[in-house]
Design an enzyme around this catalytic site. Structure first.
Site, mmCIF file in Angstrom:
data_model
loop_
_atom_site.group_PDB
_atom_site.id
_atom_site.type_symbol
_atom_site.label_atom_id
_atom_site.label_comp_id
_atom_site.label_asym_id
_atom_site.label_seq_id
_atom_site.Cartn_x
_atom_site.Cartn_y
_atom_site.Cartn_z
ATOM 1 N N GLY A 1 0.773 -1.183 0.126
ATOM 2 C CA GLY A 1 0.023 -0.029 -0.048
ATOM 3 C C GLY A 1 0.866 1.330 -0.170
ATOM 4 O O GLY A 1 2.153 1.096 0.155
ATOM 5 N N GLY B 1 2.496 3.824 1.402
ATOM 6 C CA GLY B 1 3.249 3.959 2.743
ATOM 7 C C GLY B 1 3.646 5.357 2.993
ATOM 8 O O GLY B 1 3.939 5.766 3.991
ATOM 9 N N ASP C 1 8.784 5.831 8.058
ATOM 10 C CA ASP C 1 8.379 7.178 8.250
ATOM 11 C C ASP C 1 7.534 7.955 7.407
ATOM 12 O O ASP C 1 7.136 8.920 7.702
ATOM 13 C CB ASP C 1 9.633 7.842 8.982
ATOM 14 C CG ASP C 1 10.596 8.153 7.464
ATOM 15 O OD1 ASP C 1 10.194 7.738 6.414
ATOM 16 O OD2 ASP C 1 11.624 8.817 7.769
ATOM 17 N N GLY C 2 7.056 7.418 6.225
ATOM 18 C CA GLY C 2 6.209 7.972 5.502
ATOM 19 C C GLY C 2 6.936 9.235 4.452
ATOM 20 O O GLY C 2 6.360 9.948 3.964
ATOM 21 N N ARG D 1 4.233 13.243 -8.560
ATOM 22 C CA ARG D 1 4.510 12.342 -9.549
ATOM 23 C C ARG D 1 3.094 12.287 -10.498
ATOM 24 O O ARG D 1 1.909 12.424 -9.818
ATOM 25 C CB ARG D 1 4.494 10.937 -8.998
ATOM 26 C CG ARG D 1 4.468 9.727 -9.936
ATOM 27 C CD ARG D 1 5.298 8.514 -9.607
ATOM 28 N NE ARG D 1 4.765 7.644 -8.804
ATOM 29 C CZ ARG D 1 5.245 6.633 -8.115
ATOM 30 N NH1 ARG D 1 6.594 6.230 -8.140
ATOM 31 N NH2 ARG D 1 4.784 6.059 -7.160
ATOM 32 N N ASP E 1 4.772 -4.916 -7.271
ATOM 33 C CA ASP E 1 4.003 -3.500 -6.885
ATOM 34 C C ASP E 1 4.736 -2.349 -7.703
ATOM 35 O O ASP E 1 4.339 -1.495 -7.768
ATOM 36 C CB ASP E 1 4.128 -3.277 -5.461
ATOM 37 C CG ASP E 1 5.537 -3.592 -4.877
ATOM 38 O OD1 ASP E 1 5.992 -4.728 -5.324
ATOM 39 O OD2 ASP E 1 6.314 -2.847 -4.467
#
Ligand code: AMP
Ligand code: MG
Length: 493
Positions: free
Chosen positions: A96, A98, A131-132, A182, A258
């Site tokens: 997913g 993240g 940590d994203g 993006r 992915d």
């Protein structure tokens, strides 16, 4: 929507229509990007913006920085983190977004639909232990290389902006944080289907497949077996994509399922790199210890990934499971021939061949084997052949090359087209300039360590005009000295 978040000025031309956010919530989580402390604009792609019907000139640098940091949201966005899974180095994992947030889908004035995604935008419920966030160098790298790929006419996600966050991220050391904006045809991945097939029911997989057909392959909707036609179409696009990578010496580096789109765009520029000297075993990624994603293995891996995609479609392919498997296998088996066709067609153009002869494969393989044996630079060798006269470098002064060159010249002369037509064809298919790793690293170091973006801007200008042999950019054609050679690349996550 968080009520205290302000919208950025809508005069830039946003036209959001968020079809993915209208799917059942099973497919994503709704949440806003996590604001950052002191965003500053590092890169803004006005050319891409214009092609999307957007204009950021009227925003101040500060306003643009707030927008591309996700501190303020564009009017009409409905931020979500998408759910997906994936096979990483062959092992299935739940993943997913993240560290990414899909702001929504922007419709261009001509009606084309593009995902606008912030990468490095903070933690989500898919962050696991991450940590994203993202570090500046890898985001600048993605910006540069994705724009270079686009200029090479290879389907790819693109890069609209990079902001620094004014925050540090902790990796092996403290690094400046950044967010990349993006732009993609969509972010539906093989892994998106794997997630739904693993956790959803057959109704959910049908919803995703129908959505994908509607968005990317509308022509297959009327096919007798639309889902089988979807599979065949995705195989065709991926076979074509990977052939184009091979033709320019591109190594993706982390072809997990992915990181493979259903649209057929290149996505996720982590440890990717271009090969300098021709060697099919080239592998750069520091974590790819067994060379799973080495240059020569990319077609096989693409086919393996597509088999994972096909498995997710089984319930839709045929009510009888045995028949469904047979249909899927038959489809997957077509990959090699389609890939080979695209690769051979591309190689013929690179060698100036307009016609098809059985001997061409041998001619191509011979020059590639010669390059490998002499550690010849892949890009430069092919571009040198497109010059009017026999290349003069010492590299070419040997009997094997002369023998091959004579055969190739004879083959060119057997065509009705004049030699000049062959040379033009070659110059249009053999780039003079591409992002060489050592030059990319040097440009990124100047930007991230000294805040000097001039090298990066110059390299970007050069690699986004790859077929024009500009005299002022000849330095970018020099392969690395042994001491400059980049042997390892890092995904930087
Ligand atoms: P990648 O290797 O970039 O394709 O990422 C693989 C997965 O790891 C994706 O689900 C990412 O969202 C997640 N990921 C990568 N870096 C981070 C990070 N710093 N924080 C949270 N998740 C991350
Ligand atoms: Mg990824």
């Amino acid at each position: 929507m968080n009520p205290d978040r302000k919208y950025a000025k809508d005069s830039v031309g946003w036209q959001f229509d968020n079809s993915y956010a209208r799917l059942p919530e099973f497919f994503y989580a709704r949440l806003n990007p996590v604001p950052v402390r002191a965003p500053q604009l590092a890169m803004l792609n006005h050319t891409l913006a214009a092609s999307l019907g957007l204009d950021f000139h009227m925003l101040s640098e500060k306003e643009a920085a707030l927008l591309f940091a996700g501190n303020v949201l564009p009017e009409g966005s409905e931020p979500i983190a998408q759910a997906y899974a994936g096979h990483q180095y062959g092992h299935f994992t739940m993943l997913g977004d993240g560290r990414a947030i899909l702001l929504g889908e922007h419709l261009t004035p001509t009606g084309d639909r593009f995902d606008i995604q912030l990468k490095g935008s903070g933690q989500t419920r898919f962050s696991r232990r991450g940590d994203g966030r993202a570090a500046l160098a890898p985001m600048l790298r993605e910006y540069l290389v994705s724009e270079a790929m686009h200029a090479l006419n290879i389907p790819t996600t693109r890069s609209l902006a990079v902001v620094t966050t004014g925050e540090s991220v902790i990796r092996e050391t403290l690094l400046p944080g950044a967010i990349l904006t993006r732009v993609a045809a969509s972010h539906i991945r093989v892994g998106t289907f794997e997630y739904v097939a693993r956790l959803g029911n057959s109704e959910a997989i049908k919803i995703l497949a129908d959505y994908t057909i509607d968005r990317h392959y509308p022509d297959v909707a009327t096919a007798e077996n639309a889902y089988l036609a979807l599979l065949h179409n995705v195989i065709q696009r991926q076979a074509s994509l990977v052939a184009q990578w091979m033709l320019v010496g591109f190594i993706h580096g982390v072809m997990n399922t992915d990181n493979m789109t259903i649209s057929g765009e290149t996505i996720d520029y982590g440890p990717c790199a271009f090969m300098d000297a021709y060697d099919p075993d080239t592998v750069f990624s520091s974590i790819d210890q067994h060379g799973r994603y080495r240059y020569s293995n990319q077609p096989l891996i693409a086919q393996w990934n597509l088999a994972r995609f096909a498995e997710t479609l089984l319930p839709l392919l045929h009510p009888d499971q045995e028949k469904a498997v047979a249909l899927a296998e038959e489809a997957i088996h077509t990959f090699s021939a389609i890939f080979q066709h695209h690769w051979l067609t591309g190689m013929r153009k690179k060698l100036g061949l307009f016609t098809e002869e059985a001997e061409d494969i041998e001619l191509i393989k011979t020059v590639l084997a010669w390059m490998q044996q002499h550690q010849a630079d892949y890009t430069n060798t092919l571009r040198a052949l497109a010059a009017d006269t026999m290349p003069q470098d010492a590299l070419f002064q040997n009997a094997e090359f002369m023998e091959w060159h004579g055969r190739w010249q004879a083959r060119l002369l057997s065509q009705a087209e004049p030699k000049q037509a062959s040379l033009s064809l070659m110059r249009a298919h053999n780039p003079a300039i591409h992002p060489r790793n050592h030059q990319v690293e040097a440009a990124l170091a100047a930007a991230t360590e000294r805040g000097d973006y001039s090298l990066l801007q110059r390299l970007l200008a050069a690699v986004t005009a790859p077929y024009t042999d500009a005299p002022e950019y000849q330095d970018y054609r020099t392969p690395p000295l042994p001491s400059e050679r980049v042997c390892q690349t890092f995904c930087g996550t």
